[in-house]
Structures are given as C-alpha cells and as structure tokens.
Design a protein around this motif. Structure first.
Motif, PDB file in Angstrom:
ATOM      1  N   VAL A 143      70.020   5.041  -7.165  1.00 48.63           N
ATOM      2  CA  VAL A 143      70.569   5.984  -6.306  1.00 48.63           C
ATOM      3  C   VAL A 143      69.700   5.736  -4.887  1.00 48.63           C
ATOM      4  O   VAL A 143      68.397   5.779  -5.019  1.00 48.63           O
ATOM      5  CB  VAL A 143      70.146   7.406  -6.773  1.00 48.63           C
ATOM      6  N   SER A 144      70.463   6.077  -3.815  1.00 47.17           N
ATOM      7  CA  SER A 144      69.924   5.752  -2.700  1.00 47.17           C
ATOM      8  C   SER A 144      71.069   6.223  -1.551  1.00 47.17           C
ATOM      9  O   SER A 144      72.060   6.348  -1.760  1.00 47.17           O
ATOM     10  CB  SER A 144      69.460   4.363  -2.127  1.00 47.17           C
ATOM     11  N   ILE A 145      70.528   6.126  -0.297  1.00 50.66           N
ATOM     12  CA  ILE A 145      71.211   6.528   1.006  1.00 50.66           C
ATOM     13  C   ILE A 145      72.138   5.137   1.186  1.00 50.66           C
ATOM     14  O   ILE A 145      71.727   4.181   1.105  1.00 50.66           O
ATOM     15  CB  ILE A 145      70.769   6.943   2.046  1.00 50.66           C
ATOM     16  N   ASN A 146      73.466   5.105   1.369  1.00 51.75           N
ATOM     17  CA  ASN A 146      74.261   4.309   1.774  1.00 51.75           C
ATOM     18  C   ASN A 146      74.177   3.083   0.649  1.00 51.75           C
ATOM     19  O   ASN A 146      74.688   1.920   1.194  1.00 51.75           O
ATOM     20  CB  ASN A 146      73.992   3.511   3.025  1.00 51.75           C
ATOM     21  N   ALA A 147      73.928   3.358  -0.651  1.00 56.56           N
ATOM     22  CA  ALA A 147      73.821   2.218  -1.614  1.00 56.56           C
ATOM     23  C   ALA A 147      72.820   0.912  -1.286  1.00 56.56           C
ATOM     24  O   ALA A 147      73.221   0.079  -1.829  1.00 56.56           O
ATOM     25  CB  ALA A 147      75.334   1.640  -1.920  1.00 56.56           C
ATOM     26  N   GLY A 148      72.129   1.258  -0.405  1.00 56.45           N
ATOM     27  CA  GLY A 148      71.174   0.263   0.063  1.00 56.45           C
ATOM     28  C   GLY A 148      71.872  -0.746   1.035  1.00 56.45           C
ATOM     29  O   GLY A 148      71.151  -1.583   1.405  1.00 56.45           O
ATOM     30  N   ILE A 149      73.033  -0.597   1.517  1.00 57.43           N
ATOM     31  CA  ILE A 149      73.769  -1.599   2.153  1.00 57.43           C
ATOM     32  C   ILE A 149      72.971  -1.354   3.688  1.00 57.43           C
ATOM     33  O   ILE A 149      72.919  -0.404   4.345  1.00 57.43           O
ATOM     34  CB  ILE A 149      75.069  -1.335   2.341  1.00 57.43           C
ATOM     35  N   ASP A 150      72.643  -2.482   4.355  1.00 53.96           N
ATOM     36  CA  ASP A 150      72.097  -2.498   5.456  1.00 53.96           C
ATOM     37  C   ASP A 150      72.524  -3.366   6.627  1.00 53.96           C
ATOM     38  O   ASP A 150      73.434  -4.476   6.221  1.00 53.96           O
ATOM     39  CB  ASP A 150      70.657  -2.740   4.924  1.00 53.96           C
ATOM     40  N   ASP A 151      72.495  -3.178   7.886  1.00 55.30           N
ATOM     41  CA  ASP A 151      73.105  -3.940   9.046  1.00 55.30           C
ATOM     42  C   ASP A 151      71.949  -4.482   9.969  1.00 55.30           C
ATOM     43  O   ASP A 151      72.150  -4.974  10.762  1.00 55.30           O
ATOM     44  CB  ASP A 151      73.958  -3.313   9.853  1.00 55.30           C
ATOM     45  N   SER A 152      70.433  -4.268   9.280  1.00 56.90           N
ATOM     46  CA  SER A 152      69.451  -4.906  10.077  1.00 56.90           C
ATOM     47  C   SER A 152      69.045  -6.378   9.621  1.00 56.90           C
ATOM     48  O   SER A 152      69.082  -6.591   8.368  1.00 56.90           O
ATOM     49  CB  SER A 152      68.220  -3.929   9.943  1.00 56.90           C
ATOM     50  N   ASN A 153      68.412  -6.846  10.501  1.00 55.92           N
ATOM     51  CA  ASN A 153      68.211  -8.360  10.258  1.00 55.92           C
ATOM     52  C   ASN A 153      69.205  -9.160   9.627  1.00 55.92           C
ATOM     53  O   ASN A 153      68.847  -9.987   8.844  1.00 55.92           O
ATOM     54  CB  ASN A 153      67.082  -8.286   9.444  1.00 55.92           C
ATOM     55  N   VAL A 154      70.388  -8.943  10.295  1.00 54.63           N
ATOM     56  CA  VAL A 154      71.571  -9.679   9.605  1.00 54.63           C
ATOM     57  C   VAL A 154      72.537  -9.773  10.623  1.00 54.63           C
ATOM     58  O   VAL A 154      72.728  -8.944  12.039  1.00 54.63           O
ATOM     59  CB  VAL A 154      72.185  -9.017   8.560  1.00 54.63           C
ATOM     60  N   ASP A 155      73.332 -10.965  10.780  1.00 59.60           N
ATOM     61  CA  ASP A 155      74.321 -11.286  11.831  1.00 59.60           C
ATOM     62  C   ASP A 155      74.997  -9.827  12.198  1.00 59.60           C
ATOM     63  O   ASP A 155      75.539  -9.232  11.176  1.00 59.60           O
ATOM     64  CB  ASP A 155      75.111 -12.618  11.436  1.00 59.60           C
ATOM     65  N   THR A 156      75.597  -9.590  13.269  1.00 60.25           N
ATOM     66  CA  THR A 156      76.286  -8.379  13.443  1.00 60.25           C
ATOM     67  C   THR A 156      77.662  -8.227  12.997  1.00 60.25           C
ATOM     68  O   THR A 156      78.080  -7.113  13.119  1.00 60.25           O
ATOM     69  CB  THR A 156      76.488  -8.168  15.182  1.00 60.25           C
ATOM     70  N   ASP A 157      78.126  -9.466  12.548  1.00 58.92           N
ATOM     71  CA  ASP A 157      79.438  -9.455  11.797  1.00 58.92           C
ATOM     72  C   ASP A 157      79.366  -9.174  10.469  1.00 58.92           C
ATOM     73  O   ASP A 157      80.438  -8.996   9.673  1.00 58.92           O
ATOM     74  CB  ASP A 157      80.201 -10.806  12.132  1.00 58.92           C
ATOM     75  N   TYR A 158      78.019  -8.923   9.975  1.00 56.16           N
ATOM     76  CA  TYR A 158      77.968  -9.020   8.435  1.00 56.16           C
ATOM     77  C   TYR A 158      77.178  -7.403   7.977  1.00 56.16           C
ATOM     78  O   TYR A 158      76.371  -7.041   8.953  1.00 56.16           O
ATOM     79  CB  TYR A 158      77.363 -10.024   7.948  1.00 56.16           C
ATOM     80  N   LEU A 159      77.453  -7.042   6.799  1.00 53.74           N
ATOM     81  CA  LEU A 159      76.621  -6.243   6.236  1.00 53.74           C
ATOM     82  C   LEU A 159      75.798  -6.874   5.051  1.00 53.74           C
ATOM     83  O   LEU A 159      76.439  -7.642   4.186  1.00 53.74           O
ATOM     84  CB  LEU A 159      77.536  -4.958   5.730  1.00 53.74           C
ATOM     85  N   LEU A 160      74.623  -6.629   4.651  1.00 51.22           N
ATOM     86  CA  LEU A 160      73.948  -7.118   3.597  1.00 51.22           C
ATOM     87  C   LEU A 160      73.800  -6.126   2.406  1.00 51.22           C
ATOM     88  O   LEU A 160      73.203  -4.912   2.616  1.00 51.22           O
ATOM     89  CB  LEU A 160      72.551  -7.304   4.120  1.00 51.22           C
ATOM     90  N   GLU A 161      74.159  -6.507   1.335  1.00 52.38           N
ATOM     91  CA  GLU A 161      74.022  -5.736   0.305  1.00 52.38           C
ATOM     92  C   GLU A 161      72.622  -5.496  -0.627  1.00 52.38           C
ATOM     93  O   GLU A 161      72.060  -6.594  -0.232  1.00 52.38           O
ATOM     94  CB  GLU A 161      75.259  -5.870  -0.763  1.00 52.38           C
ATOM     95  N   LEU A 162      72.496  -4.822  -1.353  1.00 53.82           N
ATOM     96  CA  LEU A 162      71.397  -5.149  -2.514  1.00 53.82           C
ATOM     97  C   LEU A 162      71.875  -6.095  -3.384  1.00 53.82           C
ATOM     98  O   LEU A 162      73.072  -6.384  -3.544  1.00 53.82           O
ATOM     99  CB  LEU A 162      71.158  -3.752  -3.279  1.00 53.82           C
ATOM    100  N   PRO A 163      70.813  -6.870  -4.000  1.00 52.88           N
ATOM    101  CA  PRO A 163      71.302  -8.048  -4.971  1.00 52.88           C
ATOM    102  C   PRO A 163      72.342  -6.968  -6.135  1.00 52.88           C
ATOM    103  O   PRO A 163      71.899  -5.906  -6.214  1.00 52.88           O
ATOM    104  CB  PRO A 163      70.057  -8.367  -5.536  1.00 52.88           C
ATOM    105  N   HIS A 164      73.151  -7.592  -6.518  1.00 47.41           N
ATOM    106  CA  HIS A 164      73.932  -6.996  -7.389  1.00 47.41           C
ATOM    107  C   HIS A 164      73.513  -6.786  -8.871  1.00 47.41           C
ATOM    108  O   HIS A 164      73.810  -5.826  -9.538  1.00 47.41           O
ATOM    109  CB  HIS A 164      75.356  -7.965  -7.729  1.00 47.41           C
ATOM    110  N   ASP A 165      72.657  -7.570  -9.315  1.00 45.20           N
ATOM    111  CA  ASP A 165      71.910  -7.168 -10.517  1.00 45.20           C
ATOM    112  C   ASP A 165      70.478  -7.641 -10.419  1.00 45.20           C
ATOM    113  O   ASP A 165      69.863  -8.739 -10.576  1.00 45.20           O
ATOM    114  CB  ASP A 165      72.618  -8.083 -11.708  1.00 45.20           C
ATOM    115  N   PRO A 166      69.689  -6.748  -9.563  1.00 41.51           N
ATOM    116  CA  PRO A 166      68.145  -6.972  -9.440  1.00 41.51           C
ATOM    117  C   PRO A 166      67.268  -7.275 -10.520  1.00 41.51           C
ATOM    118  O   PRO A 166      66.308  -8.363 -10.371  1.00 41.51           O
ATOM    119  CB  PRO A 166      67.916  -5.614  -8.750  1.00 41.51           C
TER     120      PRO A 166
END
Length: 255
Positions: A102-125
């Motif tokens: 449980v987290s805000i925005n499902a842990g999806i991030d746009d920092s430290n990544v190319d502006t054309d992409y979004l970074l997810e959490l690992p699918h099965d940590p």
C-alpha cells in the motif's frame, strides 16, 4: 550487539539486464548473514519495469482523477492498471498495488528516469530479492539476506522513510509474544517490523536525488533464516485493518 552499515560506492547507472548481484560482489567484501539492502529503483531498472508514457492511454476515470489531483492522466492510468484496490482518490491517490504493498501512486515514479518513461516497483519484489540473494551465493559464496526497499510517507507524521517491499532469508517481522519484559510480565502483542527498521536505517546512507547510493550492507544484525519468507508476512489482514476501513468510509462519503 554491534551493528554496522556501509554503502557500496561506484555503481553505474543501471539499465535493463544488468546483473546487480555481480556488481555488488565486485564492490563489496560480503560476509555470511550480511543483509544486502537495495533500492527498488535499481531493481526495477535492471528488470525493465519501465513504461513508455506514449504507450499508456488514459481512461475517462483516470482523466477525472488526474484533474482533481493536478496530476498527469498517464501516471494516474498506470497507477490504476497496477492496483488491486484504490483506497482513496483524493487528496492523494492511495492504492494497494498488485503485489499487496500500500502506497501513494503504487510506488510509480518519474524521478531519476528519462522524461518519456515512468518507473514501476519491481513486479514481484520477493522474487527479485530471492534471485539476487541466490546469485550472490553463486558468485561470492556468501549466504546473505536481501531487502528490497522503497521510500514511503507515514500516517500522522511528516517525512518519508525507507520500508521493505521484498525480502529474502529474513522474516520481516520479529514476534516477541511470550517473551518477558524487565518486570517479568509476558508480552502479548509486540511484533517488531525488523525489515522496515533496517530499510529505514539504510535509507540514511542511501540519500535521495542525484547523489543517492542504492545499495547498503548491514552487518552484525543476526536475524538470518533459511525459511521461505515473504514481505507479505507484515501486511495486516484486510479484516483487521481499521485504518483502511476508515479510509474507505471517507472515500464513500465523498463520492
């Protein structure tokens, strides 16, 4: 007891397919039962858990939520796609992702990544942690624990801290029930979130932003196990989660 933490320096920018275990073994003299704490961002990058924004088509629901939040509809749609439960939509998007975290925005991030992409959490940590731990054993001959971390905010308090989202060779909870306190009274409900505590300690060295260090070694904390473990051991059952019930009531009253 004495516990030490030290950061691994010199890691390059991580890209899809990189062997994190090999990079760690090359840069650290690991010992058996060390805990290797790794930021979820580099695990996700190595696993290719990145989504190109142009591939995401926002639904009307995502557009409506994004308008209320002042967020990008593409981000909101990806959060919805990666969530099993939307707990509240406003004034923030708090969800349970497909792995149960449980987290805000499902842990999806746009920092430290190319502006054309979004970074997810690992699918099965948990699987990510296990894979890295086993690979370290193969390469270094060391039997370590692994914790995959993310940074989360906290209810009732300002600020973020590191939390565990995946574990290997370490139970995330230490149960003190049945132990005696200083006055001989038996503890009844005390359960210690040891994986989160180690994640928070490691986060002090990891830092944030451009200067962040994504891997920290914890030495001297002896809680290693050969058991099959999962970070889900620390997730409160839905029927016992009074905070989630309250938030659902809040959501329903605002609909």
């Amino acid at each position: 007891m004495r516990m030490e933490l030290f950061a691994i320096d010199g890691l390059p920018l991580i890209k899809k397919g990189d062997d994190l275990a090999a990079m760690i073994c090359e840069r650290a003299e690991l010992e058996d039962h060390d805990s290797v704490v790794i930021a979820s961002t580099i695990v996700a990058k190595a696993e290719g858990a990145m989504v190109q924004k142009s591939d995401v088509v926002p639904s009307q629901r995502a557009i409506n939520i994004a308008k209320r939040l002042g967020k990008d509809p593409v981000l909101v749609q990806l959060v919805l796609d990666r969530s099993s439960d939307v707990i509240i939509e406003f004034p923030l998007l708090l969800v349970e992702n497909l792995n149960g975290h449980v987290s805000i925005n499902a842990g999806i991030d746009d920092s430290n990544v190319d502006t054309d992409y979004l970074l997810e959490l690992p699918h099965d940590p948990d699987a990510s942690a296990k894979g890295i731990g086993k690979r370290i054993a193969d390469l270094c001959g060391r039997d370590v624990s692994v914790i995959i971390t993310d940074t989360n905010g906290r209810a009732f308090k300002i600020g973020q801290t590191g939390v565990a989202v995946g574990v290997y060779h370490m139970h995330p909870i230490r149960n003190w029930q049945g132990e005696k306190d200083l006055f001989g009274k038996e503890l009844e409900i005390t359960e210690e979130a040891v994986a989160d505590e180690l994640a928070g300690a490691a986060n002090l060295l990891m830092g944030e932003a451009a200067g962040g260090i994504p891997v920290v070694i914890v030495r001297g904390f002896e809680y290693h196990t050969k058991d099959d473990v999962s970070v889900k051991e620390m997730y409160r059952p839905d029927n016992e989660d009074i905070i989630r019930k309250g938030l659902r009531c809040l959501r329903q009253s605002s609909d």
